[in-house]
Design an enzyme around this catalytic site. Structure first.
Site, mmCIF file in Angstrom:
data_model
loop_
_atom_site.group_PDB
_atom_site.id
_atom_site.type_symbol
_atom_site.label_atom_id
_atom_site.label_comp_id
_atom_site.label_asym_id
_atom_site.label_seq_id
_atom_site.Cartn_x
_atom_site.Cartn_y
_atom_site.Cartn_z
ATOM 1 N N GLU A 87 0.787 -1.224 0.000
ATOM 2 C CA GLU A 87 0.000 0.000 0.000
ATOM 3 C C GLU A 87 0.831 1.292 0.000
ATOM 4 O OE1 GLU A 87 -3.473 0.278 -0.005
ATOM 5 O OE2 GLU A 87 -3.394 -1.860 -0.497
ATOM 6 N N SER A 463 -51.659 -30.425 36.884
ATOM 7 C CA SER A 463 -51.496 -30.686 38.317
ATOM 8 C C SER A 463 -50.215 -30.091 38.897
ATOM 9 C CB SER A 463 -51.512 -32.196 38.566
ATOM 10 O OG SER A 463 -52.791 -32.734 38.272
#
Length: 815
Positions: A87, A463
């Site tokens: 770069e 229950s």
């Protein structure tokens, strides 16, 4: 000649001055709008939300950007060399702008008429990435140059590089080099090879064009060019270059792999974080630690998975998911790519059937694999919920070539014939001392359905709801020895012309029966009579203290049979009060929130049972120091929270009531519908089954003082689980599987006996205090003020101190 030289000299000076004046003018024009470079020092890069287990294992990551910032000191020198070679090889020498690069870009523009490169240095790219858009214009380029010059004056080269490598986009949602290394190679940038560093260094120029997954050929060309540049610039040796250039391009897609399979927990944490911080939750780099230990969660996953698979196979094989006979191998392979793995069940297509089993093609791409006939023998044809066809005698009775089926891979790598269950389930396990969620499963597979049944599915608990009615009775003068008539009863609604004849599950009636026995035998008529005697509204007011919404509790006697609509989390929360001695807790999932910098922003301070309240084994309950901070939604707190006094849970039930009820629920395990749990070999567990009409919902809730766990099973669209299926056959095995693992090697841990409890011998016939000569007398627990009178006391009328009038001490026949 001299005049000509002077002319060229003055011309150069004029051009230089013109450029200088132009730049000065541009600076004066643009400088008021230039952002402050100093802001780069405190820039907040977007970092995803990460959710962890209580033992710091990754559960999930949320956010559009995958980013893990890295400090300059941790960047490998070879990567820096690769990046600069690709770069900006003059980075160390320029002051933010490289004139030669700009001239080269300008020359390309003149020759081609198009912008081919911007001539940008890394510093200029930092300026663009942090402050500017990607617009291609001369004004933006000028602004970029001016910002680069300012950046170079105020930041060091190392700081500039650190900003750059953490900001850049490198494809596949990876931002920054550490994220890219994880995405493409599944490891840190510090651990990748030189060739792999060069590949990553080649991505900033064009992440899509040079992506090793999308364009491996171009990616390799770019990598090799960078390696050549590094060698030419003297950054690597010839041997390094040769080794790297010959390394194959071995990139593959790696997603952050959760270390714990807890997708429902992760989604709960994510939703809470969004509620706290808004959209910032996804970008501010929060680290969330949940209350869920990884080992308990994996135990819960296994228990639910195996329980639903066992139930499903008990009802037969529904056939292949689809049939693809006559298709080519390529067509089969393509079809397999469309299928997902569901809770470990892999898709496979049958390619051959023989007497020893079947051959299948799977998604692994390793060729055909064998499924043994022994793993297929369970697959009787499913006819309906209550019936199956004949046992298969050979593999061809089960599968045909082209069948798309499901297989389960065993620990040794072999395959087992399987299918995806249609029934669903949920499990939630809490710490009853403070409400911490210790494990949670919201369904068979999150991939199959994101619907969290543990939190969202409102179903009838059957229950398993009865203990709340019994608790109300025990807190209103009834005792475990009180006799209630288990006899037929009829209710007529004169306005609707309807008759309700409730019955027991066995269609039998036992007459006067002790409350303790009625609970462990789950007698419906006793529960109804208790509720009628207490009053529906009064009982609802009492039960709502456990955290239930009154709107979910029907205002009629069916409430006694569990016709409320409640989630597994709500049931577990209510049951926690039985387990902790009468205190109300609030479930919570987030234990701690940390910022990107590791600062603690929040530590849970849940209302907890007072220290030492429950510990019959001598283990004192910890009173952990906790911290909390109030955060404004959308705004991340920046300061460490101040210490707070640990919150104390509210007592909502008499501790003596829960102690007596606990002994009754222990009898459900020893003598009642939960007897299967005796296989755990523990003396400290209590619980209750629950099954609704037509077995549409099957439950089991149970606990010791360490964990309270609720399991629900059923279909999303309510239908019968089968006429021989109950809470004790479907939900209880899942509960047992989980609790056996969770409590392994843990000593017994139950409620300590509170003051004011008496143990007296009771006459089994009358429910009164027994005399020394009473046959069959047994010991029962009572509150001191609720002890029953003896026969002698009753013969003298209401003796002084007798808690009950003489006419109420007889067997209770409410109707």
């Amino acid at each position: 000649m001299i005049r000509l030289l002077k002319f060229f000299g003055w011309s150069i000076v004029a051009v230089f001055c013109g450029l200088l004046l132009g730049l000065s003018g541009a600076f004066l024009y643009l400088s008021p709008g230039l952002p402050s470079v100093e802001a780069l020092r405190s820039i907040q890069l977007q970092i995803p939300l990460r959710v962890y287990s209580s033992d710091n294992k990754l559960i999930a990551e949320f956010g559009e950007m995958r980013r893990t910032p890295i400090r300059f000191a941790d960047i490998p020198p070879n990567f820096i060399n690769a990046l600069l070679s690709a770069e900006d090889d003059n980075f160390a020498n320029h002051y933010g702008v490289d004139p030669s690069s700009l001239m080269r870009a300008a020359t390309q523009l003149v020759k081609s008429g198009h912008i081919q490169s911007g001539g940008s240095t890394i510093t200029m790219q930092v300026a663009k990435n942090f402050f500017l858009t990607s617009e291609r214009s001369f004004s933006r380029k000028t602004t970029e140059i001016l910002l680069a010059l300012q950046i170079e004056r105020q930041l060091t080269k190392d700081e500039i590089l650190e900003l750059y490598v953490n900001k850049i986009y490198l494809g596949n949602r990876a931002y920054g080099i550490e994220a890219a290394a994880q995405v493409y190679y599944g490891k840190s940038i510090r651990d990748v090879s030189l060739a792999q560093m060069a590949m990553i260094a080649g991505l900033p120029k064009a992440p899509s064009r040079f992506n090793p997954l999308a364009n491996p050929t171009r990616s390799k060309e770019r990598r090799d060019w960078i390696l050549g540049r590094m060698y030419k610039l003297g950054k690597i040796t010839e041997a390094d270059y040769t080794t790297a250039i010959n390394e194959p391009l071995n990139a593959s897609y790696h997603v952050p792999t959760p270390e714990v399979n807890a997708p429902y927990v992760a989604e709960m944490a994510r939703a809470e974080m969004v509620g706290r911080y808004g959209s910032d939750a996804y970008t501010e780099g929060f680290r969330v630690t949940t209350t869920v230990p990884s080992n308990l969660q994996e135990m819960a996953n296994t228990a639910v998975h195996e329980g639903l698979m066992t139930y499903d196979q008990r009802h037969g094989y529904r056939g292949p998911e689809s049939r693809l006979p006559g298709k080519t191998r390529e067509a089969w392979t393509q079809e397999l790519t469309k299928q997902r793995i569901i809770s470990g069940l892999e898709p496979a297509i049958v390619t051959q059937v023989d007497k020893n089993g079947v051959q299948v093609l799977t998604r692994t791409g390793t060729g055909e694999e064998h499924i043994a006939w022994d793993t297929m023998k369970w697959a009787r044809p499913f006819l309906n919920t209550n019936s199956m066809g004949a046992n298969p005698k050979q593999p061809s009775d089960v599968a045909q070539v082209g069948d798309l089926i499901r297989v389960q891979r065993q620990p040794d790598g072999s395959l087992k014939f399987s299918q995806i269950p249609q029934a669903q389930g949920a499990l939630v396990s809490l710490d009853p001392q403070n409400g911490a969620i210790r494990s949670l499963v919201g369904g068979f597979a999150f991939e199959q359905s994101n619907y969290n049944r543990a939190m969202q599915a409102k179903r009838q608990p059957g229950s398993s709801f009865k203990p709340f009615v019994y608790s109300a009775a025990l807190d209103n003068g009834y005792t475990a020895a009180s006799l209630v008539n288990d006899a037929p009863i009829v209710f007529v609604d004169e306005y609707l012309d309807k008759v309700w004849r409730p019955k027991n599950d066995t269609n039998t009636f036992l007459g006067p029966i002790r409350m303790r026995e009625a609970l462990y035998k789950s007698r419906n008529l006793v529960s109804i009579r208790l509720l009628q005697a207490l009053g529906v509204d009064r009982t609802i007011d009492y039960i709502s203290k456990f955290g239930f919404n009154k709107q979910d509790l029907p205002r009629n006697l069916s409430l006694a049979l569990g016709t409320a609509t409640l989630t597994p989390m709500e049931i577990a929360t209510g049951w926690a009060t039985f387990a902790n001695g009468g205190y109300k807790i609030t479930p919570y999932i987030i234990d701690k929130i940390e910022s990107r910098n590791g600062d603690t922003l929040f530590v849970a301070n849940p209302p907890s049972v007072p220290k030492g309240t429950v510990a019959s084994d001598g283990i004192a309950m910890p009173a952990s120091d906790t911290f909390t901070v109030n955060a404004t939604p959308g705004e991340a707190p920046s300061a460490q929270p101040a210490p707070q006094t640990p919150a104390v849970a509210e007592r909502i039930v008499d501790g003596r009531t829960t102690y007596i009820l606990n002994s009754m629920l222990e009898d459900v395990i020893k003598l009642g519908t939960g007897r299967r749990a005796l296989a755990l070999g523990r003396s400290d567990i209590a619980g209750k089954t629950g099954t609704t009409n037509e077995s549409k919902d099957a439950w089991f809730s149970g606990y010791n003082a360490d964990y309270v766990t609720t399991v629900w099973t059923g279909f999303d669209q309510p239908e019968s689980l089968g006429k021989r299926e109950f809470g004790g056959t479907v939900a209880l095995p899942i509960w047992m599987n989980y609790m056996a693992a969770a409590l392994k090697d843990k000593p017994p841990h139950t409620q300590a006996e509170p003051e004011g409890i008496l143990s007296l011998r009771v006459d089994p016939i009358s429910g009164r205090a027994a005399t020394p000569s009473t046959p069959g007398a047994y010991f029962e627990l009572f509150k001191a003020e609720d002890t029953p009178p003896s026969v002698n006391e009753l013969s003298n009328g209401n003796a002084p101190g007798s808690p009950l009038p003489a006419d109420e001490a007889a067997p209770i026949d409410l109707f």
